[in-house]
Design a protein around this motif. Structure first.
Motif, mmCIF file in Angstrom:
data_model
loop_
_atom_site.group_PDB
_atom_site.id
_atom_site.type_symbol
_atom_site.label_atom_id
_atom_site.label_comp_id
_atom_site.label_asym_id
_atom_site.label_seq_id
_atom_site.Cartn_x
_atom_site.Cartn_y
_atom_site.Cartn_z
ATOM 1 N N ILE A 129 0.849 -1.189 0.000
ATOM 2 C CA ILE A 129 0.000 0.000 0.000
ATOM 3 C C ILE A 129 0.884 1.238 0.000
ATOM 4 N N LEU A 130 0.505 2.222 -0.806
ATOM 5 C CA LEU A 130 1.284 3.451 -0.921
ATOM 6 C C LEU A 130 0.603 4.573 -0.142
ATOM 7 N N TYR A 131 1.376 5.243 0.696
ATOM 8 C CA TYR A 131 0.909 6.398 1.454
ATOM 9 C C TYR A 131 1.529 7.660 0.868
ATOM 10 N N MET A 132 0.743 8.721 0.826
ATOM 11 C CA MET A 132 1.204 10.008 0.297
ATOM 12 C C MET A 132 0.738 11.105 1.236
ATOM 13 N N SER A 133 1.657 11.963 1.637
ATOM 14 C CA SER A 133 1.283 13.116 2.454
ATOM 15 C C SER A 133 1.210 14.356 1.572
ATOM 16 N N ARG A 156 -3.587 1.975 -3.597
ATOM 17 C CA ARG A 156 -2.857 0.802 -4.057
ATOM 18 C C ARG A 156 -1.740 1.246 -4.992
ATOM 19 N N ASP A 157 -0.879 0.291 -5.360
ATOM 20 C CA ASP A 157 0.265 0.647 -6.196
ATOM 21 C C ASP A 157 -0.126 1.036 -7.616
ATOM 22 N N ASP A 158 -1.387 0.779 -8.010
ATOM 23 C CA ASP A 158 -1.855 1.202 -9.329
ATOM 24 C C ASP A 158 -2.688 2.477 -9.260
ATOM 25 N N GLY A 159 -2.798 3.083 -8.068
ATOM 26 C CA GLY A 159 -3.560 4.310 -7.893
ATOM 27 C C GLY A 159 -4.992 4.117 -7.468
ATOM 28 N N SER A 160 -5.480 2.895 -7.444
ATOM 29 C CA SER A 160 -6.862 2.647 -7.037
ATOM 30 C C SER A 160 -6.991 2.736 -5.517
ATOM 31 N N VAL A 161 -8.234 2.840 -5.046
ATOM 32 C CA VAL A 161 -8.511 3.049 -3.628
ATOM 33 C C VAL A 161 -8.777 1.712 -2.939
ATOM 34 N N PRO A 162 -8.061 1.397 -1.866
ATOM 35 C CA PRO A 162 -8.368 0.171 -1.119
ATOM 36 C C PRO A 162 -9.764 0.261 -0.494
ATOM 37 N N PRO A 163 -10.528 -0.797 -0.531
ATOM 38 C CA PRO A 163 -11.893 -0.738 -0.004
ATOM 39 C C PRO A 163 -11.960 -0.549 1.505
ATOM 40 N N ASP A 164 -10.846 -0.799 2.233
ATOM 41 C CA ASP A 164 -10.871 -0.639 3.682
ATOM 42 C C ASP A 164 -10.362 0.726 4.148
ATOM 43 N N ASN A 184 2.107 20.764 7.144
ATOM 44 C CA ASN A 184 3.039 20.374 6.083
ATOM 45 C C ASN A 184 3.839 19.175 6.550
ATOM 46 N N SER A 185 3.591 18.033 5.953
ATOM 47 C CA SER A 185 4.280 16.798 6.340
ATOM 48 C C SER A 185 5.569 16.682 5.542
ATOM 49 N N LEU A 186 6.676 16.979 6.191
ATOM 50 C CA LEU A 186 7.962 16.968 5.495
ATOM 51 C C LEU A 186 8.704 15.652 5.653
ATOM 52 N N GLY A 187 8.131 14.703 6.376
ATOM 53 C CA GLY A 187 8.730 13.386 6.488
ATOM 54 C C GLY A 187 7.656 12.331 6.614
ATOM 55 N N LEU A 188 7.860 11.182 5.977
ATOM 56 C CA LEU A 188 6.899 10.082 6.028
ATOM 57 C C LEU A 188 7.686 8.789 5.863
ATOM 58 N N MET A 189 7.534 7.875 6.835
ATOM 59 C CA MET A 189 8.259 6.610 6.732
ATOM 60 C C MET A 189 7.523 5.518 7.485
ATOM 61 N N VAL A 190 7.834 4.281 7.137
ATOM 62 C CA VAL A 190 7.231 3.113 7.770
ATOM 63 C C VAL A 190 8.270 2.495 8.704
ATOM 64 N N ALA A 196 4.371 0.450 11.510
ATOM 65 C CA ALA A 196 3.591 1.657 11.777
ATOM 66 C C ALA A 196 4.073 2.804 10.890
ATOM 67 N N LEU A 197 3.140 3.670 10.524
ATOM 68 C CA LEU A 197 3.453 4.825 9.690
ATOM 69 C C LEU A 197 3.763 6.023 10.589
#
Length: 214
Positions: A129-133, A156-164, A184-190, A196-197
């Motif tokens: 799953i891809l997260y974007m801030s 999702r990795d193809d740009g579609s929306v996960p149903p959950d 402004n989220s200047l950092g994002l990591m797993v 955890a994100l």
């Protein structure tokens, strides 16, 4: 402190390739490769047109979890739109040699005037799953459920929306939203152990935050 390489212009994001070389984005719109501490003088071709104004431009990078198989590289940039506005966008392309091919936008967020809140980080979580801030230091935009600004988005990795996703099917809410109310989220990591994100938000007059996104 050790200098790895020199000659970069506003480096914004980086990602290591399996062979140990490093991809680096330059905010004006160039994607560079550093091999063994040497900056390749020729940028990677195929990067789309970027609106490089203020703090906006070419930004973050993330390799697909199966990069060795599919060579897919994900990146964020400020897409130029009508009337000189900019829209934070996540796109992907296949890295072949010194070029990005088959580049496509996966999610284009709402465009705004000016140069504020033009930041976008990405990170792959578990399950691909891809997260974007997206930045949101604009009047109340981070609280607007029909806007993708000032949010952490989950696709999702193809740009579609996960149903959950938490707001799927909720009237007035964009289904890509995972959390809202961000500046402004200047950092994002797993987290590499827990999955955890984590993100950080900046506050130029104080109020910097480190957040665990639940």
């Amino acid at each position: 402190v050790t200098i790895v390489t020199t000659g970069l212009v506003h480096p914004w994001g980086l990602a290591f390739l399996p062979d140990g070389s490093m991809l680096v984005t330059e905010r004006p719109g160039r994607l560079r490769i550093v091999r063994n501490g040497m900056l390749d003088p020729k940028p990677v071709s195929g990067v789309p047109e970027v609106r490089a104004k203020g703090l906006g431009g070419l930004q973050d990078l993330a390799l697909h979890p199966r990069f060795t198989e599919n060579r897919l590289l994900y990146f964020t940039y400020i897409k130029p739109v009508e009337n000189d506005r900019g829209a934070p966008t996540v796109a992907r392309g296949r890295l072949e040699g010194g070029a990005l091919v088959d580049v496509q936008d996966l999610l284009v967020t709402d465009a705004r005037d000016g140069n504020s809140a033009l930041d976008a980080r990405i990170a792959f979580g578990r399950g691909g799953i891809l997260y974007m801030s997206t930045g949101g230091n604009l009047p109340r935009v981070s609280q607007e459920p029909d806007s993708l600004r000032g949010k952490i988005l989950r696709i999702r990795d193809d740009g579609s929306v996960p149903p959950d996703n938490p707001f799927v099917g909720r009237a007035g809410y964009r289904p890509e939203i995972y959390t809202l109310g961000h500046r402004n989220s200047l950092g994002l990591m797993v987290h590499p152990v827990t999955g955890a994100l984590w993100n950080n938000e900046n506050g130029p007059n104080g109020g910097d935050e480190i957040n665990i996104i639940l």
